[in-house]
Design a protein around this motif. Structure first.
Motif, PDB file in Angstrom:
ATOM      1  N   MET A 210       0.826  -1.211   0.000  1.00 26.49           N
ATOM      2  CA  MET A 210       0.000   0.000   0.000  1.00 26.49           C
ATOM      3  C   MET A 210       0.863   1.266   0.000  1.00 26.49           C
ATOM      4  O   MET A 210       0.475   2.301  -0.538  1.00 26.49           O
ATOM      5  CB  MET A 210      -0.914   0.018   1.235  1.00 26.49           C
ATOM      6  CG  MET A 210      -1.870  -1.162   1.310  1.00 26.49           C
ATOM      7  SD  MET A 210      -3.052  -1.169  -0.034  1.00 26.49           S
ATOM      8  CE  MET A 210      -4.283  -0.058   0.633  1.00 26.49           C
ATOM      9  N   LEU A 249      -7.903  -2.922   4.253  1.00 28.47           N
ATOM     10  CA  LEU A 249      -6.504  -2.910   3.806  1.00 28.47           C
ATOM     11  C   LEU A 249      -5.782  -1.680   4.330  1.00 28.47           C
ATOM     12  O   LEU A 249      -4.665  -1.767   4.843  1.00 28.47           O
ATOM     13  CB  LEU A 249      -6.447  -2.861   2.269  1.00 28.47           C
ATOM     14  CG  LEU A 249      -6.497  -4.144   1.476  1.00 28.47           C
ATOM     15  CD1 LEU A 249      -6.232  -3.827   0.011  1.00 28.47           C
ATOM     16  CD2 LEU A 249      -5.465  -5.147   1.980  1.00 28.47           C
ATOM     17  N   VAL A 250      -6.422  -0.545   4.188  1.00 27.68           N
ATOM     18  CA  VAL A 250      -5.794   0.705   4.624  1.00 27.68           C
ATOM     19  C   VAL A 250      -5.576   0.678   6.131  1.00 27.68           C
ATOM     20  O   VAL A 250      -4.502   1.012   6.630  1.00 27.68           O
ATOM     21  CB  VAL A 250      -6.667   1.920   4.216  1.00 27.68           C
ATOM     22  CG1 VAL A 250      -6.157   3.197   4.860  1.00 27.68           C
ATOM     23  CG2 VAL A 250      -6.709   2.063   2.700  1.00 27.68           C
ATOM     24  N   SER A 252      -5.277  -1.856   8.119  1.00 29.30           N
ATOM     25  CA  SER A 252      -4.365  -2.859   8.670  1.00 29.30           C
ATOM     26  C   SER A 252      -2.916  -2.613   8.258  1.00 29.30           C
ATOM     27  O   SER A 252      -2.028  -3.336   8.679  1.00 29.30           O
ATOM     28  CB  SER A 252      -4.819  -4.270   8.268  1.00 29.30           C
ATOM     29  OG  SER A 252      -4.926  -4.385   6.875  1.00 29.30           O
ATOM     30  N   THR A 253      -2.662  -1.599   7.451  1.00 29.94           N
ATOM     31  CA  THR A 253      -1.294  -1.289   7.052  1.00 29.94           C
ATOM     32  C   THR A 253      -0.552  -0.616   8.206  1.00 29.94           C
ATOM     33  O   THR A 253      -0.978   0.439   8.678  1.00 29.94           O
ATOM     34  CB  THR A 253      -1.290  -0.336   5.834  1.00 29.94           C
ATOM     35  OG1 THR A 253      -2.015  -0.966   4.775  1.00 29.94           O
ATOM     36  CG2 THR A 253       0.121  -0.028   5.379  1.00 29.94           C
ATOM     37  N   PRO A 254       0.526  -1.228   8.698  1.00 24.10           N
ATOM     38  CA  PRO A 254       1.253  -0.578   9.796  1.00 24.10           C
ATOM     39  C   PRO A 254       1.954   0.699   9.314  1.00 24.10           C
ATOM     40  O   PRO A 254       2.355   0.786   8.164  1.00 24.10           O
ATOM     41  CB  PRO A 254       2.290  -1.628  10.222  1.00 24.10           C
ATOM     42  CG  PRO A 254       2.250  -2.714   9.232  1.00 24.10           C
ATOM     43  CD  PRO A 254       1.150  -2.478   8.260  1.00 24.10           C
ATOM     44  N   ARG A 255       2.038   1.661  10.195  1.00 19.87           N
ATOM     45  CA  ARG A 255       2.659   2.936   9.822  1.00 19.87           C
ATOM     46  C   ARG A 255       3.846   3.238  10.710  1.00 19.87           C
ATOM     47  O   ARG A 255       3.846   2.883  11.882  1.00 19.87           O
ATOM     48  CB  ARG A 255       1.637   4.070   9.953  1.00 19.87           C
ATOM     49  CG  ARG A 255       0.497   3.901   8.974  1.00 19.87           C
ATOM     50  CD  ARG A 255      -0.711   4.746   9.367  1.00 19.87           C
ATOM     51  NE  ARG A 255      -1.874   4.266   8.611  1.00 19.87           N
ATOM     52  CZ  ARG A 255      -2.485   4.977   7.666  1.00 19.87           C
ATOM     53  NH1 ARG A 255      -2.109   6.196   7.401  1.00 19.87           N
ATOM     54  NH2 ARG A 255      -3.496   4.460   7.004  1.00 19.87           N
ATOM     55  N   THR A 264      -3.240  -2.388  18.907  1.00 20.67           N
ATOM     56  CA  THR A 264      -3.549  -3.561  18.104  1.00 20.67           C
ATOM     57  C   THR A 264      -3.854  -3.089  16.699  1.00 20.67           C
ATOM     58  O   THR A 264      -4.553  -2.096  16.507  1.00 20.67           O
ATOM     59  CB  THR A 264      -4.782  -4.271  18.698  1.00 20.67           C
ATOM     60  OG1 THR A 264      -4.480  -4.600  20.056  1.00 20.67           O
ATOM     61  CG2 THR A 264      -5.094  -5.541  17.942  1.00 20.67           C
ATOM     62  N   LEU A 265      -3.291  -3.785  15.703  1.00 15.33           N
ATOM     63  CA  LEU A 265      -3.566  -3.418  14.320  1.00 15.33           C
ATOM     64  C   LEU A 265      -4.981  -3.849  13.957  1.00 15.33           C
ATOM     65  O   LEU A 265      -5.447  -4.901  14.389  1.00 15.33           O
ATOM     66  CB  LEU A 265      -2.584  -4.119  13.392  1.00 15.33           C
ATOM     67  CG  LEU A 265      -1.177  -3.560  13.333  1.00 15.33           C
ATOM     68  CD1 LEU A 265      -0.237  -4.585  12.700  1.00 15.33           C
ATOM     69  CD2 LEU A 265      -1.156  -2.266  12.539  1.00 15.33           C
ATOM     70  N   TYR A 266      -5.635  -3.038  13.134  1.00 17.51           N
ATOM     71  CA  TYR A 266      -6.931  -3.457  12.626  1.00 17.51           C
ATOM     72  C   TYR A 266      -6.734  -4.717  11.798  1.00 17.51           C
ATOM     73  O   TYR A 266      -5.779  -4.820  11.048  1.00 17.51           O
ATOM     74  CB  TYR A 266      -7.532  -2.345  11.757  1.00 17.51           C
ATOM     75  CG  TYR A 266      -8.855  -2.749  11.162  1.00 17.51           C
ATOM     76  CD1 TYR A 266     -10.034  -2.558  11.873  1.00 17.51           C
ATOM     77  CD2 TYR A 266      -8.916  -3.367   9.925  1.00 17.51           C
ATOM     78  CE1 TYR A 266     -11.242  -2.957  11.348  1.00 17.51           C
ATOM     79  CE2 TYR A 266     -10.124  -3.771   9.386  1.00 17.51           C
ATOM     80  CZ  TYR A 266     -11.279  -3.572  10.111  1.00 17.51           C
ATOM     81  OH  TYR A 266     -12.476  -3.979   9.587  1.00 17.51           O
ATOM     82  N   GLN A 267      -7.567  -5.701  11.951  1.00 13.50           N
ATOM     83  CA  GLN A 267      -7.432  -6.885  11.111  1.00 13.50           C
ATOM     84  C   GLN A 267      -8.751  -7.299  10.489  1.00 13.50           C
ATOM     85  O   GLN A 267      -9.808  -7.169  11.094  1.00 13.50           O
ATOM     86  CB  GLN A 267      -6.784  -8.037  11.878  1.00 13.50           C
ATOM     87  CG  GLN A 267      -7.618  -8.569  13.037  1.00 13.50           C
ATOM     88  CD  GLN A 267      -6.874  -9.687  13.763  1.00 13.50           C
ATOM     89  OE1 GLN A 267      -5.792  -9.474  14.288  1.00 13.50           O
ATOM     90  NE2 GLN A 267      -7.461 -10.865  13.785  1.00 13.50           N
ATOM     91  N   ILE A 268      -8.651  -7.746   9.229  1.00  7.86           N
ATOM     92  CA  ILE A 268      -9.824  -8.304   8.569  1.00  7.86           C
ATOM     93  C   ILE A 268      -9.802  -9.779   8.921  1.00  7.86           C
ATOM     94  O   ILE A 268      -8.812 -10.453   8.665  1.00  7.86           O
ATOM     95  CB  ILE A 268      -9.731  -8.160   7.036  1.00  7.86           C
ATOM     96  CG1 ILE A 268      -9.332  -6.740   6.645  1.00  7.86           C
ATOM     97  CG2 ILE A 268     -11.048  -8.551   6.381  1.00  7.86           C
ATOM     98  CD1 ILE A 268      -9.070  -6.585   5.147  1.00  7.86           C
TER      99      ILE A 268
END
Ligand SMILES: Nc1ncnc2c1ncn2[C@@H]1O[C@H](COP(=O)(O)OP(=O)(O)O)[C@@H](O)[C@H]1O
Ligand code: SF4
Ligand SMILES: [Mg+2]
Lengths: 319, 271
Positions: A210, A249-250, A252-255, A264-268
């Protein structure tokens, strides 16, 4: 920028297997404008590379383009592969050694490519080859070197010089920087952007990254399970995604961000369906937190020129 | 003393031509120092991230940490015990090895395709003699599968029946099966797509909280460790050039090399 160089109209790619006919690409349409970089993003198996292969007529049997049309500069090309493809459309792969013959000097490979595409003398072709190397940041004095004497990034530059040699109007670059270090990746992406600006070349950039999409492309198409989920101006799609899959997708992309720590990262949840177990209706519905009854039955097509999602239905005017 | 300590860790590779060739051509030996006097320490229950580009020596350090490679000089100390002490008896070595496990980059290459998932996960349990009896081993495998978000019935399947992300869950279950205190993760999500990567990173973090696991997390991607690294060490050509908390590193990088890494990482932020 608004003129369409390439039009992909409702294409499907199918595979006949023992388990029946599988659809790797399912009714996909998109356009590439002159001089733009169009990104294609999605997870592995989503159909990114297959879309590129369809444009080039490089789908390996038993796969085949089973329906739809591909138009290039106002000419239909899906029926007549040899004429245009190759001369006007170049391909760059993730692994430079797919395009480079390890046993031949890079100059010989460049000259040969140039001579098959242009009615010029050998001496003129050598001259062009040297210019081509210079253009991608390689010392023309290395024209007689073998591929293995270059680093991974330099080799990918040679591949780009090769891809540019026939002066294509369209380049399909499939994960061209995935195998490279970030510093080298940044240089290669800058190079592609610059070529695009200077020569008006269009690029289809296939990637699962991304960040690469955000920094390199003008527009982006998001693929999911062989279908186009969303398409639009890159900044728009990434800052204001409309399709729940793109949103996921956006998110869960780590920054690289000091405040990310311990969050916690967003996850699908779940995973993309396999081709032989495609759900009815919207392919994303088993993972979608917004799914409506309708989503389980009817497949949404692209609504408001933006996203294949029923949530946009009736909201066309809001976009 | 910290739970894990790397002291002067060094590894050379001999890239010389064979002796006979060297004798004939008078060319000298060629030694590559892949890891050069690296020092770091990790507190129990925290994550230390080693970040660097390809060839910087990350995987070499990972392999030394789990005993797949011997250091040329220096050592690793875990819980006060020198992992590379030549005086260690075989059973003492084994006892230490049980406590450090590894999750590899490629969930495709690291799982034996001909073994059932249950056998893959049970292997360390048997190798270290942790649980006796097939029934009890089976119960433990089921428990591990559920801990990593898979079903106990998955034990009967083969690796190829799983997606990349699920395979990485299997690798994690296998690493957990010997009840380690330290897990070395070498690019565990590099082969995965972002949506799946987030699942695996969240799982690793949840497991760390639950079992006070200590992680040595190896990656080329600074963003990946932003949510979990307590400390980040930047590795360049075998040398540790900078070490900071993520907050410090992201806001005040000291070395040019670190700045270059931060600047060239593609970012989804529009600024
Ligand atoms: N078995 C080996 N023999 C010789 N050189 C090696 C070997 N393994 C790694 N190297 C070299 O050591 C350096 C560090 O490698 P590695 O630890 O794999 O780096 P990273 O994991 O950071 O990419 C590289 O220059 C690599 O080519
Ligand atoms: S169509 Fe329905 S299931 Fe599909 S993404 Fe939109 S809301 Fe979700
Ligand atoms: Mg490595």
């Amino acid at each position: 920028m608004s003129e369409n160089l390439l039009q992909i109209k409702n294409i499907s790619v199918t595979f006949k297997t023992r388990h029946g006919v599988l659809k790797a690409i399912d009714d996909l349409s998109l356009n590439v404008k002159k001089g733009e970089i169009l990104g294609l993003v999605g997870e592995s198996g989503a159909g990114k590379s297959m879309t590129g292969a369809a444009v080039l007529g490089l789908i390996d049997p038993p796969g085949r383009l089973s329906s739809g049309q591909i138009w290039y500069k106002g000419q239909r090309i899906d029926q007549a592969p040899e004429t245009i493809r190759g001369h006007e459309i170049s391909m760059i792969f993730q692994d430079p050694l797919v395009s480079l013959n390890p046993l031949r000097r890079i100059g010989d490979q460049l000259v040969e490519t140039i001579l098959t595409h242009m009615p010029i003398t050998k001496a003129e072709a050598v001259d062009r080859a040297r210019k081509g190397l210079e253009e991608v940041g390689i010392d023309p004095e290395r024209i007689n070197a073998y591929p293995h004497t270059f680093s991974g990034g330099m080799r990918q530059r040679v591949v780009i010089a090769l891809a540019l040699a026939p002066e294509p109007a369209l380049i399909i670059a499939d994960e061209p920087t995935t195998a490279l270090d970030v510093s080298v990746q940044a240089q290669i992406l800058d190079l592609l952007k610059q070529l695009c600006r200077e020569r008006g070349t269009s690029i289809i950039l296939v990637t699962h990254d991304m960040g690469v999409i955000a920094e390199t492309t003008d527009r982006v198409g998001v693929l999911y399970a062989g279908r186009l989920a969303e398409i639009g101006e890159t900044r728009d799609v990434l800052t204001n995604p409309k399709h729940p899959y793109t949103k996921g997708l956006v998110a869960s992309t780590p920054r690289i961000d000091a405040s990310s720590f311990d969050k916690t990262l967003y996850q699908i949840s779940g995973s993309m369906p396999k081709l032989d177990a495609m759900p009815n209706g919207c392919a994303f519905h088993p993972r979608c937190e917004f799914a409506l009854d309708k989503c389980r039955i009817d497949r949404p097509s692209i609504i408001a020129d933006r996203a294949a999602c029923w949530l946009l239905d009736g909201e066309e005017t809001l976009l | 003393m910290s739970f894990v300590v790397a002291k002067g860790l060094t590894r050379n590779y001999d890239l010389s031509e064979p002796l006979i060739v060297r004798a004939l051509t008078m060319r000298p030996k060629r030694i590559l120092t892949a890891v050069d006097n690296v020092n770091f320490s990790i507190e129990k229950g925290t994550t230390y991230a080693l970040v660097g580009e390809s060839g910087s020596g990350k995987s070499t350090i990972a392999k030394m940490a789990v005993g797949l490679l011997k250091p040329s000089a220096g050592t690793l100390i875990m819980d006060g015990k020198n992992l590379n002490d030549p005086a260690l008896a075989r059973n003492e070595q084994l006892a230490l090895r049980r406590r450090i496990q590894m999750v590899f980059q490629s969930p495709y290459a690291s799982l034996n395709p001909r073994w059932r998932v249950g056998d893959i996960i049970a292997e360390p349990i048997k190798a270290f003699g942790l649980i006796d009896g097939t029934k009890a081993q089976f119960m433990r495998v089921s428990e591990l599968l559920e801990q990593v978000g898979l079903a106990s019935s998955d034990a009967n399947k083969y690796p190829h029946e799983f997606s990349g992300g699920q395979r990485q869950r299997i690798s994690i279950a296998r690493a957990l099966s010997s009840q380690p205190e330290v897990i070395v993760c070498d690019e565990p999500t590099s082969a995965l797509d972002v949506s799946v990567q987030a699942q695996v990173l969240n799982l690793l973090k949840a497991l760390q909280k639950e079992y006070a696991l200590t992680y040595l997390f190896i990656t080329h991607d600074l963003a990946v460790v932003s949510t979990m690294a307590n400390k980040i060490g930047v590795l360049n050509k075998g040398k540790l050039v900078e070490e900071q908390s993520p907050t410090g590193l992201f806001s005040r990088p000291q070395q040019d090399y670190t700045k270059m890494l931060l600047n060239s990482a593609p970012s989804i932020n529009f600024g």
